[in-house]
Design a protein around this motif. Sequence first.
Motif, PDB file in Angstrom:
ATOM      1  N   LEU A   1       0.831  -1.200   0.000  1.00  0.00           N
ATOM      2  CA  LEU A   1       0.000   0.000   0.000  1.00  0.00           C
ATOM      3  C   LEU A   1       0.869   1.255   0.000  1.00  0.00           C
TER       4      LEU A   1
ATOM      5  N   TYR B   1      -5.837   4.341  -3.424  1.00  0.00           N
ATOM      6  CA  TYR B   1      -5.856   3.276  -2.420  1.00  0.00           C
ATOM      7  C   TYR B   1      -6.530   3.762  -1.139  1.00  0.00           C
TER       8      TYR B   1
ATOM      9  N   SER C   1      -7.904  -1.427   4.268  1.00  0.00           N
ATOM     10  CA  SER C   1      -6.787  -2.309   3.930  1.00  0.00           C
ATOM     11  C   SER C   1      -6.077  -2.750   5.204  1.00  0.00           C
TER      12      SER C   1
ATOM     13  N   ILE D   1      -6.040  -5.421   0.480  1.00  0.00           N
ATOM     14  CA  ILE D   1      -5.850  -4.075  -0.056  1.00  0.00           C
ATOM     15  C   ILE D   1      -7.117  -3.672  -0.814  1.00  0.00           C
TER      16      ILE D   1
END
Length: 436
Positions: free
Chosen positions: A200, A221, A226, A231
Amino acid sequence: MKRLDSIPTNKIERVTKLVATGAKVGGNYLKYYGQKIVNPDLTKDNLHKENAADIYDGLKELKGSALKVAQMLSMEKNLLPQSYVEKFSLSQFSVPPLSAPLVMKTFKSYFGKEPHQLFDEFSADSINAASIGQVHRAKKDGKNLAVKIQYPGVRESIGTDIALVKPIAIRMFNLQGASDEYFKEVEDKLTEETDYVLELKQSETIRIACAHIENLKFPKYYPELSCEKIITMDWMEGIHLSEFCKKETSQEKRNKVGQALWDFYMYQIHELKNFHADPHPGNFLVDAAANLMAIDFGCMKQIPDEFYIPYFDLAKKENLNDPVFFNDKLYELEILKKNDSAKEIEFFSTLFHDLLTVFTEPFQRDRFDFSDTRFSDAIAGLSDKFANDKTLRKMNGNRGSKHFIYVNRTFFGLYSLLFDLKAEIDVSAYSGYLAE
Protein backbone atom coordinates in the motif's frame (compact mmCIF):
# COMPACT_ATOMS: atom_id res chain seq x y z
CA MET A 1 -13.87 -23.46 -11.75
CA LYS A 2 -12.91 -25.47 -8.65
CA ARG A 3 -12.76 -23.39 -5.45
CA LEU A 4 -10.20 -24.04 -2.75
CA ASP A 5 -11.13 -24.43 0.91
CA SER A 6 -7.49 -24.75 1.97
CA ILE A 7 -3.94 -24.44 0.63
CA PRO A 8 -1.05 -26.78 1.57
CA THR A 9 1.30 -24.74 3.78
CA ASN A 10 3.60 -27.10 5.66
CA LYS A 11 6.69 -28.69 4.13
CA ILE A 12 5.35 -32.26 4.09
CA GLU A 13 2.14 -31.27 2.29
CA ARG A 14 3.97 -29.19 -0.30
CA VAL A 15 6.68 -31.80 -0.93
CA THR A 16 4.01 -34.49 -1.29
CA LYS A 17 2.21 -32.40 -3.91
CA LEU A 18 5.42 -31.76 -5.84
CA VAL A 19 6.40 -35.44 -5.74
CA ALA A 20 2.97 -36.41 -7.08
CA THR A 21 3.38 -33.87 -9.88
CA GLY A 22 6.84 -35.26 -10.67
CA ALA A 23 5.39 -38.77 -10.90
CA LYS A 24 2.85 -37.58 -13.48
CA VAL A 25 5.58 -35.95 -15.55
CA GLY A 26 7.64 -39.17 -15.36
CA GLY A 27 4.63 -41.12 -16.59
CA ASN A 28 4.25 -38.75 -19.52
CA TYR A 29 7.86 -39.39 -20.55
CA LEU A 30 7.39 -43.17 -20.35
CA LYS A 31 4.29 -42.91 -22.53
CA TYR A 32 6.12 -40.67 -25.03
CA TYR A 33 9.11 -43.02 -25.39
CA GLY A 34 6.76 -46.00 -25.76
CA GLN A 35 4.93 -44.25 -28.60
CA LYS A 36 8.25 -43.16 -30.11
CA ILE A 37 9.24 -46.78 -30.62
CA VAL A 38 6.13 -47.31 -32.75
CA ASN A 39 6.30 -43.90 -34.44
CA PRO A 40 9.93 -42.63 -34.81
CA ASP A 41 8.66 -39.34 -36.34
CA LEU A 42 6.70 -38.43 -33.21
CA THR A 43 7.56 -34.93 -31.92
CA LYS A 44 7.59 -33.75 -28.31
CA ASP A 45 4.72 -31.29 -28.85
CA ASN A 46 2.14 -33.45 -27.09
CA LEU A 47 4.62 -34.36 -24.34
CA HIS A 48 5.22 -30.65 -23.65
CA LYS A 49 1.46 -30.01 -23.50
CA GLU A 50 0.86 -32.84 -21.04
CA ASN A 51 3.83 -31.90 -18.85
CA ALA A 52 2.88 -28.21 -18.82
CA ALA A 53 -0.69 -29.09 -17.84
CA ASP A 54 0.37 -31.46 -15.05
CA ILE A 55 3.00 -29.09 -13.62
CA TYR A 56 0.60 -26.15 -13.71
CA ASP A 57 -2.20 -28.18 -12.10
CA GLY A 58 0.14 -29.04 -9.22
CA LEU A 59 1.47 -25.52 -8.75
CA LYS A 60 -1.90 -23.77 -8.91
CA GLU A 61 -3.09 -25.65 -5.82
CA LEU A 62 0.09 -24.77 -3.94
CA LYS A 63 -0.19 -21.08 -4.91
CA GLY A 64 2.27 -18.65 -3.31
CA SER A 65 5.93 -18.64 -4.35
CA ALA A 66 5.62 -21.99 -6.17
CA LEU A 67 3.01 -20.53 -8.52
CA LYS A 68 4.94 -17.25 -8.67
CA VAL A 69 7.82 -19.16 -10.26
CA ALA A 70 5.46 -20.37 -13.01
CA GLN A 71 4.30 -16.79 -13.50
CA MET A 72 7.91 -15.61 -13.88
CA LEU A 73 8.71 -18.46 -16.29
CA SER A 74 5.70 -17.55 -18.47
CA MET A 75 7.53 -14.31 -19.32
CA GLU A 76 10.64 -16.22 -20.49
CA LYS A 77 9.24 -16.98 -23.93
CA ASN A 78 12.63 -17.80 -25.39
CA LEU A 79 13.53 -20.37 -22.75
CA LEU A 80 10.44 -22.59 -22.66
CA PRO A 81 8.39 -24.50 -25.25
CA GLN A 82 5.23 -22.59 -26.21
CA SER A 83 3.02 -25.10 -24.38
CA TYR A 84 4.62 -24.11 -21.07
CA VAL A 85 4.39 -20.38 -21.82
CA GLU A 86 0.68 -20.66 -22.64
CA LYS A 87 -0.18 -22.76 -19.60
CA PHE A 88 2.01 -20.91 -17.09
CA SER A 89 0.70 -17.53 -18.27
CA LEU A 90 -2.63 -18.50 -16.70
CA SER A 91 -0.96 -17.98 -13.32
CA GLN A 92 -1.03 -14.24 -13.99
CA PHE A 93 -4.76 -13.93 -13.40
CA SER A 94 -6.60 -17.24 -13.77
CA VAL A 95 -6.16 -19.86 -11.04
CA PRO A 96 -8.64 -21.61 -8.71
CA PRO A 97 -10.00 -19.01 -6.26
CA LEU A 98 -10.60 -19.32 -2.55
CA SER A 99 -14.06 -20.44 -1.47
CA ALA A 100 -16.48 -17.83 -0.08
CA PRO A 101 -16.23 -19.18 3.52
CA LEU A 102 -12.44 -18.78 3.44
CA VAL A 103 -12.81 -15.22 2.15
CA MET A 104 -15.24 -14.41 5.00
CA LYS A 105 -12.86 -15.96 7.52
CA THR A 106 -9.99 -13.76 6.29
CA PHE A 107 -12.06 -10.58 6.74
CA LYS A 108 -13.21 -11.66 10.20
CA SER A 109 -9.61 -12.37 11.23
CA TYR A 110 -8.31 -8.91 10.31
CA PHE A 111 -11.28 -6.53 10.56
CA GLY A 112 -13.50 -8.38 13.01
CA LYS A 113 -16.26 -7.98 10.43
CA GLU A 114 -17.47 -9.71 7.30
CA PRO A 115 -17.05 -7.81 4.01
CA HIS A 116 -20.75 -6.94 3.67
CA GLN A 117 -20.42 -5.03 6.96
CA LEU A 118 -17.54 -2.96 5.57
CA PHE A 119 -18.80 -2.34 2.05
CA ASP A 120 -22.19 -1.36 0.65
CA GLU A 121 -21.80 -4.20 -1.85
CA PHE A 122 -19.30 -7.06 -2.03
CA SER A 123 -19.09 -9.91 -4.54
CA ALA A 124 -18.13 -13.20 -2.86
CA ASP A 125 -16.98 -14.52 -6.24
CA SER A 126 -13.51 -13.35 -7.24
CA ILE A 127 -12.93 -11.59 -10.56
CA ASN A 128 -9.25 -12.54 -10.89
CA ALA A 129 -7.16 -15.09 -8.99
CA ALA A 130 -3.36 -15.17 -9.30
CA SER A 131 -0.35 -16.54 -7.42
CA ILE A 132 -0.51 -14.61 -4.14
CA GLY A 133 -4.02 -13.20 -3.97
CA GLN A 134 -7.39 -12.80 -5.64
CA VAL A 135 -9.54 -9.76 -6.46
CA HIS A 136 -13.18 -9.10 -5.64
CA ARG A 137 -15.50 -6.30 -6.73
CA ALA A 138 -17.05 -4.07 -4.08
CA LYS A 139 -18.83 -0.73 -3.75
CA LYS A 140 -18.81 1.90 -1.02
CA ASP A 141 -20.19 5.44 -1.00
CA GLY A 142 -20.92 5.19 -4.71
CA LYS A 143 -17.34 4.20 -5.61
CA ASN A 144 -16.51 1.00 -7.48
CA LEU A 145 -13.68 -0.76 -5.68
CA ALA A 146 -11.29 -3.66 -6.16
CA VAL A 147 -10.48 -5.67 -3.03
CA LYS A 148 -7.38 -7.87 -3.17
CA ILE A 149 -7.25 -10.69 -0.63
CA GLN A 150 -4.07 -12.65 0.08
CA TYR A 151 -4.26 -16.42 0.25
CA PRO A 152 -3.78 -17.77 3.78
CA GLY A 153 -0.42 -19.37 4.50
CA VAL A 154 1.38 -17.85 1.49
CA ARG A 155 3.96 -15.96 3.56
CA GLU A 156 4.57 -18.93 5.86
CA SER A 157 5.35 -21.26 2.92
CA ILE A 158 7.97 -19.06 1.20
CA GLY A 159 10.91 -20.43 3.20
CA THR A 160 9.79 -24.00 2.48
CA ASP A 161 9.45 -23.34 -1.25
CA ILE A 162 12.87 -21.68 -1.47
CA ALA A 163 14.43 -24.62 0.40
CA LEU A 164 12.84 -27.02 -2.11
CA VAL A 165 13.98 -25.03 -5.16
CA LYS A 166 17.50 -24.20 -3.95
CA PRO A 167 19.28 -27.58 -4.48
CA ILE A 168 17.65 -27.95 -7.92
CA ALA A 169 18.75 -24.44 -8.98
CA ILE A 170 22.30 -24.97 -7.68
CA ARG A 171 22.64 -28.08 -9.84
CA MET A 172 20.94 -26.56 -12.91
CA PHE A 173 23.04 -23.38 -12.91
CA ASN A 174 26.23 -24.80 -11.34
CA LEU A 175 26.17 -22.23 -8.53
CA GLN A 176 29.41 -23.10 -6.78
CA GLY A 177 30.41 -21.31 -3.60
CA ALA A 178 28.47 -18.48 -1.95
CA SER A 179 25.15 -18.37 -3.80
CA ASP A 180 23.08 -17.81 -0.64
CA GLU A 181 22.73 -14.09 -1.36
CA TYR A 182 20.83 -14.89 -4.58
CA PHE A 183 18.29 -17.04 -2.79
CA LYS A 184 18.05 -14.51 0.03
CA GLU A 185 17.28 -11.78 -2.52
CA VAL A 186 14.44 -13.84 -4.00
CA GLU A 187 13.11 -14.85 -0.60
CA ASP A 188 13.18 -11.24 0.64
CA LYS A 189 11.29 -10.00 -2.42
CA LEU A 190 8.67 -12.74 -2.15
CA THR A 191 8.24 -11.94 1.54
CA GLU A 192 7.79 -8.25 0.70
CA GLU A 193 5.09 -9.17 -1.82
CA THR A 194 3.07 -10.76 0.97
CA ASP A 195 3.20 -7.59 3.11
CA TYR A 196 0.17 -5.64 1.92
CA VAL A 197 0.87 -2.77 4.33
CA LEU A 198 4.20 -2.30 2.54
CA GLU A 199 2.54 -2.69 -0.87
CA LEU A 200 0.00 0.00 0.00
CA LYS A 201 2.82 2.38 0.92
CA GLN A 202 4.78 1.54 -2.25
CA SER A 203 1.69 1.96 -4.42
CA GLU A 204 0.94 5.42 -3.07
CA THR A 205 4.59 6.50 -3.42
CA ILE A 206 4.77 5.46 -7.08
CA ARG A 207 1.29 6.84 -7.86
CA ILE A 208 2.32 10.29 -6.62
CA ALA A 209 5.85 10.21 -8.10
CA CYS A 210 4.70 9.14 -11.58
CA ALA A 211 1.43 11.11 -11.79
CA HIS A 212 2.91 13.48 -14.41
CA ILE A 213 3.77 10.78 -16.95
CA GLU A 214 1.42 10.99 -19.95
CA ASN A 215 -1.08 8.22 -20.71
CA LEU A 216 -0.40 6.51 -17.37
CA LYS A 217 -3.02 6.01 -14.67
CA PHE A 218 -3.11 4.52 -11.18
CA PRO A 219 -5.90 3.55 -8.79
CA LYS A 220 -6.43 5.40 -5.52
CA TYR A 221 -5.86 3.28 -2.42
CA TYR A 222 -7.90 3.17 0.80
CA PRO A 223 -5.81 2.49 3.94
CA GLU A 224 -8.91 2.40 6.18
CA LEU A 225 -10.16 -0.61 4.18
CA SER A 226 -6.79 -2.31 3.93
CA CYS A 227 -4.53 -4.34 6.22
CA GLU A 228 -1.57 -6.75 5.99
CA LYS A 229 -3.62 -9.32 4.00
CA ILE A 230 -6.22 -7.13 2.24
CA ILE A 231 -5.85 -4.07 -0.06
CA THR A 232 -8.75 -1.93 -1.26
CA MET A 233 -8.32 0.36 -4.28
CA ASP A 234 -10.35 1.99 -7.03
CA TRP A 235 -11.79 -0.36 -9.62
CA MET A 236 -10.08 0.48 -12.93
CA GLU A 237 -12.08 -0.11 -16.10
CA GLY A 238 -9.98 -1.74 -18.77
CA ILE A 239 -8.67 -4.96 -20.25
CA HIS A 240 -5.49 -6.82 -19.34
CA LEU A 241 -2.48 -5.82 -21.39
CA SER A 242 -2.21 -9.31 -22.90
CA GLU A 243 -5.80 -9.07 -24.16
CA PHE A 244 -5.10 -5.62 -25.61
CA CYS A 245 -2.07 -7.01 -27.47
CA LYS A 246 -4.21 -9.75 -29.03
CA LYS A 247 -7.16 -7.55 -30.03
CA GLU A 248 -5.89 -4.06 -30.83
CA THR A 249 -5.42 -3.33 -34.54
CA SER A 250 -4.45 0.36 -34.27
CA GLN A 251 -0.68 0.78 -34.38
CA GLU A 252 -1.08 4.30 -33.01
CA LYS A 253 -2.72 2.94 -29.86
CA ARG A 254 -0.16 0.16 -29.51
CA ASN A 255 2.64 2.74 -29.76
CA LYS A 256 0.86 4.97 -27.21
CA VAL A 257 0.68 2.15 -24.67
CA GLY A 258 4.25 1.05 -25.42
CA GLN A 259 5.59 4.58 -24.96
CA ALA A 260 3.80 4.95 -21.61
CA LEU A 261 5.22 1.59 -20.50
CA TRP A 262 8.77 2.53 -21.55
CA ASP A 263 8.60 6.02 -19.98
CA PHE A 264 7.17 4.56 -16.75
CA TYR A 265 10.05 2.11 -16.34
CA MET A 266 12.82 4.44 -17.45
CA TYR A 267 11.57 7.18 -15.10
CA GLN A 268 11.47 4.81 -12.14
CA ILE A 269 14.92 3.37 -12.88
CA HIS A 270 16.76 6.59 -13.71
CA GLU A 271 14.97 9.10 -11.50
CA LEU A 272 13.57 7.18 -8.53
CA LYS A 273 16.19 4.39 -8.49
CA ASN A 274 13.30 2.28 -7.19
CA PHE A 275 11.14 0.43 -9.68
CA HIS A 276 8.31 -2.00 -10.25
CA ALA A 277 10.16 -5.30 -10.73
CA ASP A 278 7.27 -7.52 -11.85
CA PRO A 279 6.42 -6.51 -15.45
CA HIS A 280 3.90 -9.14 -16.49
CA PRO A 281 0.58 -8.45 -18.29
CA GLY A 282 -1.55 -9.22 -15.22
CA ASN A 283 -0.18 -6.11 -13.51
CA PHE A 284 -1.38 -3.74 -16.25
CA LEU A 285 -4.71 -2.75 -17.74
CA VAL A 286 -5.48 -0.62 -20.81
CA ASP A 287 -8.56 1.59 -20.98
CA ALA A 288 -10.69 2.50 -24.01
CA ALA A 289 -8.51 5.55 -24.73
CA ALA A 290 -5.33 3.42 -24.73
CA ASN A 291 -4.11 4.72 -21.38
CA LEU A 292 -1.90 2.30 -19.45
CA MET A 293 -2.98 1.51 -15.88
CA ALA A 294 -0.55 0.01 -13.35
CA ILE A 295 -2.41 -1.87 -10.62
CA ASP A 296 0.06 -3.90 -8.55
CA PHE A 297 3.17 -2.76 -6.68
CA GLY A 298 3.97 -5.71 -4.46
CA CYS A 299 7.41 -6.27 -5.98
CA MET A 300 9.64 -3.18 -5.95
CA LYS A 301 13.42 -3.08 -6.34
CA GLN A 302 15.77 -0.43 -4.99
CA ILE A 303 18.86 -0.04 -7.19
CA PRO A 304 21.99 1.27 -5.41
CA ASP A 305 24.46 3.58 -7.19
CA GLU A 306 27.28 1.03 -6.92
CA PHE A 307 25.24 -1.20 -9.26
CA TYR A 308 23.32 1.42 -11.24
CA ILE A 309 26.41 3.32 -12.45
CA PRO A 310 28.46 0.43 -13.92
CA TYR A 311 25.32 -1.33 -15.20
CA PHE A 312 24.23 1.63 -17.32
CA ASP A 313 27.78 2.60 -18.22
CA LEU A 314 27.76 -0.64 -20.21
CA ALA A 315 24.64 0.45 -22.10
CA LYS A 316 26.83 2.98 -23.97
CA LYS A 317 28.28 1.74 -27.25
CA GLU A 318 31.65 3.44 -26.76
CA ASN A 319 32.11 1.63 -23.44
CA LEU A 320 31.20 -1.73 -24.94
CA ASN A 321 33.94 -1.16 -27.51
CA ASP A 322 36.62 -0.29 -24.91
CA PRO A 323 37.99 -3.64 -23.66
CA VAL A 324 39.80 -2.21 -20.62
CA PHE A 325 36.86 -0.10 -19.46
CA PHE A 326 34.47 -2.99 -20.18
CA ASN A 327 36.42 -5.48 -18.04
CA ASP A 328 36.78 -2.94 -15.21
CA LYS A 329 32.98 -2.64 -15.08
CA LEU A 330 32.59 -6.44 -15.11
CA TYR A 331 34.67 -6.54 -11.92
CA GLU A 332 32.50 -3.82 -10.35
CA LEU A 333 29.40 -5.84 -11.22
CA GLU A 334 30.97 -9.00 -9.72
CA ILE A 335 30.84 -10.86 -13.03
CA LEU A 336 34.60 -11.16 -13.08
CA LYS A 337 36.42 -12.07 -9.86
CA LYS A 338 39.95 -11.41 -8.66
CA ASN A 339 40.73 -15.13 -8.42
CA ASP A 340 39.52 -15.92 -11.97
CA SER A 341 41.90 -17.75 -14.28
CA ALA A 342 42.87 -16.23 -17.64
CA LYS A 343 40.52 -18.73 -19.29
CA GLU A 344 37.59 -17.66 -17.09
CA ILE A 345 38.28 -13.96 -17.72
CA GLU A 346 38.34 -14.49 -21.48
CA PHE A 347 35.24 -16.71 -21.45
CA PHE A 348 33.01 -14.47 -19.32
CA SER A 349 34.23 -11.24 -20.92
CA THR A 350 33.31 -12.59 -24.36
CA LEU A 351 30.01 -14.03 -23.14
CA PHE A 352 28.82 -10.80 -21.49
CA HIS A 353 30.07 -8.66 -24.37
CA ASP A 354 27.93 -10.72 -26.77
CA LEU A 355 24.98 -10.53 -24.39
CA LEU A 356 25.17 -6.77 -23.75
CA THR A 357 25.79 -5.91 -27.41
CA VAL A 358 22.36 -7.39 -28.19
CA PHE A 359 20.59 -6.54 -24.94
CA THR A 360 21.43 -2.81 -25.01
CA GLU A 361 20.53 -2.27 -28.66
CA PRO A 362 17.41 -0.16 -27.89
CA PHE A 363 19.60 2.31 -25.98
CA GLN A 364 21.76 2.88 -29.06
CA ARG A 365 18.88 4.40 -31.09
CA ASP A 366 16.71 7.53 -30.97
CA ARG A 367 13.67 5.42 -31.80
CA PHE A 368 13.28 1.68 -31.51
CA ASP A 369 10.75 -0.59 -33.19
CA PHE A 370 9.95 -3.63 -31.06
CA SER A 371 8.09 -5.19 -33.98
CA ASP A 372 11.49 -5.74 -35.62
CA THR A 373 11.87 -9.51 -35.39
CA ARG A 374 15.64 -9.27 -35.83
CA PHE A 375 15.94 -7.99 -32.26
CA SER A 376 13.57 -10.54 -30.70
CA ASP A 377 15.27 -13.30 -32.73
CA ALA A 378 18.68 -12.12 -31.49
CA ILE A 379 17.46 -12.30 -27.87
CA ALA A 380 16.06 -15.78 -28.53
CA GLY A 381 19.32 -16.79 -30.20
CA LEU A 382 21.30 -15.79 -27.11
CA SER A 383 18.97 -17.85 -24.92
CA ASP A 384 19.48 -20.90 -27.15
CA LYS A 385 23.23 -20.36 -27.22
CA PHE A 386 23.56 -20.15 -23.43
CA ALA A 387 21.19 -23.07 -22.85
CA ASN A 388 23.28 -25.32 -25.08
CA ASP A 389 26.77 -24.06 -24.18
CA LYS A 390 28.58 -27.03 -22.66
CA THR A 391 31.50 -24.88 -21.52
CA LEU A 392 29.15 -22.56 -19.62
CA ARG A 393 27.64 -25.52 -17.80
CA LYS A 394 31.07 -26.47 -16.49
CA MET A 395 31.92 -22.93 -15.39
CA ASN A 396 30.90 -21.58 -11.99
CA GLY A 397 27.51 -19.96 -12.60
CA ASN A 398 27.78 -18.00 -9.36
CA ARG A 399 28.40 -14.75 -11.27
CA GLY A 400 27.26 -11.20 -10.84
CA SER A 401 25.77 -9.01 -8.12
CA LYS A 402 22.51 -10.11 -6.50
CA HIS A 403 20.95 -6.98 -8.02
CA PHE A 404 21.10 -8.61 -11.47
CA ILE A 405 18.25 -10.97 -10.54
CA TYR A 406 15.46 -8.38 -10.47
CA VAL A 407 17.05 -5.75 -12.73
CA ASN A 408 17.50 -8.25 -15.57
CA ARG A 409 14.11 -9.81 -14.87
CA THR A 410 12.57 -6.35 -15.23
CA PHE A 411 14.27 -5.63 -18.56
CA PHE A 412 13.46 -9.05 -20.02
CA GLY A 413 9.84 -8.62 -18.88
CA LEU A 414 9.65 -5.09 -20.28
CA TYR A 415 11.09 -6.20 -23.62
CA SER A 416 8.64 -9.10 -23.71
CA LEU A 417 5.66 -6.77 -23.20
CA LEU A 418 6.95 -4.39 -25.89
CA PHE A 419 7.46 -7.33 -28.28
CA ASP A 420 3.82 -8.31 -27.70
CA LEU A 421 2.70 -4.72 -28.30
CA LYS A 422 4.90 -4.48 -31.43
CA ALA A 423 5.37 -0.88 -30.36
CA GLU A 424 7.71 1.75 -31.75
CA ILE A 425 8.97 4.06 -29.02
CA ASP A 426 10.97 7.26 -28.56
CA VAL A 427 13.86 5.97 -26.47
CA SER A 428 14.78 9.24 -24.75
CA ALA A 429 11.27 10.70 -24.30
CA TYR A 430 11.30 9.80 -20.61
CA SER A 431 14.12 12.32 -20.04
CA GLY A 432 11.52 15.08 -20.30
CA TYR A 433 10.06 13.86 -17.00
CA LEU A 434 13.36 13.84 -15.11
CA ALA A 435 14.15 16.46 -12.50
CA GLU A 436 16.74 19.00 -13.62
